[in-house]
Design a protein around this motif. Structure first.
Motif, short mmCIF file in Angstrom:
data_model
loop_
_atom_site.label_atom_id
_atom_site.label_comp_id
_atom_site.label_asym_id
_atom_site.label_seq_id
_atom_site.Cartn_x
_atom_site.Cartn_y
_atom_site.Cartn_z
N GLN A 47 -69.13 -42.33 14.40
CA GLN A 47 -68.97 -41.43 15.55
C GLN A 47 -67.86 -40.44 15.32
N GLU A 48 -66.77 -40.87 14.68
CA GLU A 48 -65.65 -39.98 14.39
C GLU A 48 -66.12 -38.84 13.49
N ARG A 49 -66.88 -39.17 12.46
CA ARG A 49 -67.37 -38.13 11.55
C ARG A 49 -68.35 -37.20 12.26
N ARG A 50 -69.20 -37.77 13.09
CA ARG A 50 -70.17 -36.95 13.80
C ARG A 50 -69.46 -36.04 14.81
N LEU A 51 -68.48 -36.59 15.51
CA LEU A 51 -67.74 -35.78 16.48
C LEU A 51 -67.04 -34.62 15.77
N TYR A 52 -66.43 -34.89 14.61
CA TYR A 52 -65.73 -33.80 13.92
C TYR A 52 -66.71 -32.75 13.43
N ALA A 53 -67.85 -33.19 12.90
CA ALA A 53 -68.86 -32.22 12.46
C ALA A 53 -69.33 -31.35 13.62
N PRO A 86 -76.09 -30.54 18.81
CA PRO A 86 -77.45 -30.93 19.21
C PRO A 86 -77.47 -31.87 20.40
N PRO A 87 -78.56 -31.84 21.18
CA PRO A 87 -78.75 -32.85 22.23
C PRO A 87 -78.70 -34.26 21.64
N GLY A 88 -78.06 -35.15 22.38
CA GLY A 88 -77.95 -36.52 21.92
C GLY A 88 -76.72 -36.79 21.08
N GLY A 89 -75.98 -35.75 20.71
CA GLY A 89 -74.78 -35.93 19.92
C GLY A 89 -73.62 -36.45 20.75
N VAL A 90 -72.48 -36.65 20.09
CA VAL A 90 -71.30 -37.16 20.78
C VAL A 90 -70.82 -36.15 21.83
N LEU A 91 -70.74 -34.87 21.46
CA LEU A 91 -70.27 -33.86 22.41
C LEU A 91 -71.26 -33.66 23.54
N TRP A 92 -72.56 -33.76 23.25
CA TRP A 92 -73.58 -33.60 24.30
C TRP A 92 -73.33 -34.61 25.43
#
Length: 298
Positions: free
Chosen positions: A138-144, A14-20
């Protein structure tokens, strides 16, 4: 291979995520050599690249195509899933025998998943130098988000560890059982490998680079090796057998200080790659339209 209907296609992060934020930032370019080198340290992946890739004859073109593909996974919207299908079609015929005498196929789940999995520990490690140490959230969000990208690439849920707690034991097991200094790894960290000058851009620039290339290539090759080894997680570096000194660590930390100070101050047109800039611009425009549409009438 069958293709999914658009309504069933997996959605990008999603926009706004870590990868974005990370995938389109120019700092991501500094992380890619380490991720690629860790990929090809797997005997099957290394053999596939050694035998089927054009990275020796067309390194700049291959790099450009790979970078565009990565950008599409995150910023491509509906085009993301089609890019995933294209990659699977591209890899469907890649097969052979690895350095241990084992038959391999590029789309064997263990091989295909490792190629995708490597980006997570590299980004996790490099982020602390070039951006800031990641928090647990952030680690959990990045992995998801990494798992979401894996679905775009055609990985099934059972092909990758489902949680961050399951990922690190999986990762360490591959390091212990599979990873080695393959021929491609040795080429990627060598400082004397022949690399042709860039063949993209305006003709005058290409001619200038061609003339200066014998002078430019040695320091560029040393810097590439420095980044490749330095931004690779220490346990992966050790598994491959790549040396890293305390002086190099201090130099990497100094470089990180400069990067962390300079890049956030850059205007968006310089900080983000083209597909990321366009996606961010379109997202802001959608947000403005939504805001106007939901604003109470006076």
């Amino acid at each position: 291979m069958s293709t999914s209907s658009p309504s069933a296609d997996p959605a990008p992060p999603p926009p706004g995520g870590v990868l974005w934020t990370l995938a389109g930032d120019i700092r991501g370019l500094l992380m890619l050599p380490a991720a690629l080198t860790l990929q090809v340290a797997h005997p099957a992946v290394g053999a596939g690249v050694d035998e089927h890739s054009v990275f020796r004859t067309d390194p700049w073109g291959r790099g450009e195509r790979s970078l565009r593909s990565l950008q599409l996974w995150v910023y491509g919207g509906e085009a993301a899933a089609e890019e995933g299908r294209r990659l699977r079609r591209l890899h469907a015929t890649i097969r052979g025998t690895d350095t241990r005498g084992r038959g391999y196929h590029a789309l064997t789940p263990a091989n295909y998943a490792w190629v995708h999995a490597t980006g997570f520990p590299v980004f996790h490690h490099a982020y602390r130098y070039l951006v800031r140490p990641v928090t647990e959230a952030q680690e959990r969000r990045l992995y998801a988000e990494w798992l979401r990208v894996g679905r775009i690439l055609g990985l099934r849920d059972r092909d990758m560890p489902a949680t961050i707690e399951e990922f690190w034991p999986y990762y360490r097991k591959v390091l212990a059982d599979e990873i080695e200094a393959t021929a491609v790894v040795r080429e990627l960290v060598a400082t004397d490998s022949p690399v042709p000058p860039p063949d993209r851009g305006p003709l005058p620039l290409r001619l200038l680079l061609r003339a200066l290339w014998p002078v430019l290539l040695p320091p560029l090759a040393r810097f590439r090796r420095f980044l490749t080894i330095g931004l690779m997680p220490p346990d992966a570096r050790e598994a491959i057998g790549l040396e890293w000194t305390e002086d190099q660590e201090r130099a990497l930390r100094r470089l990180g200080l400069v990067v962390r100070a300079v890049v956030p101050a850059l205007p968006e047109r310089l900080r983000y790659l083209p597909l990321a800039r366009e996606a961010r611009r379109e997202h802001r425009a959608r947000q403005r339209r939504l805001s106007r549409a939901t604003r109470p009438a006076r």
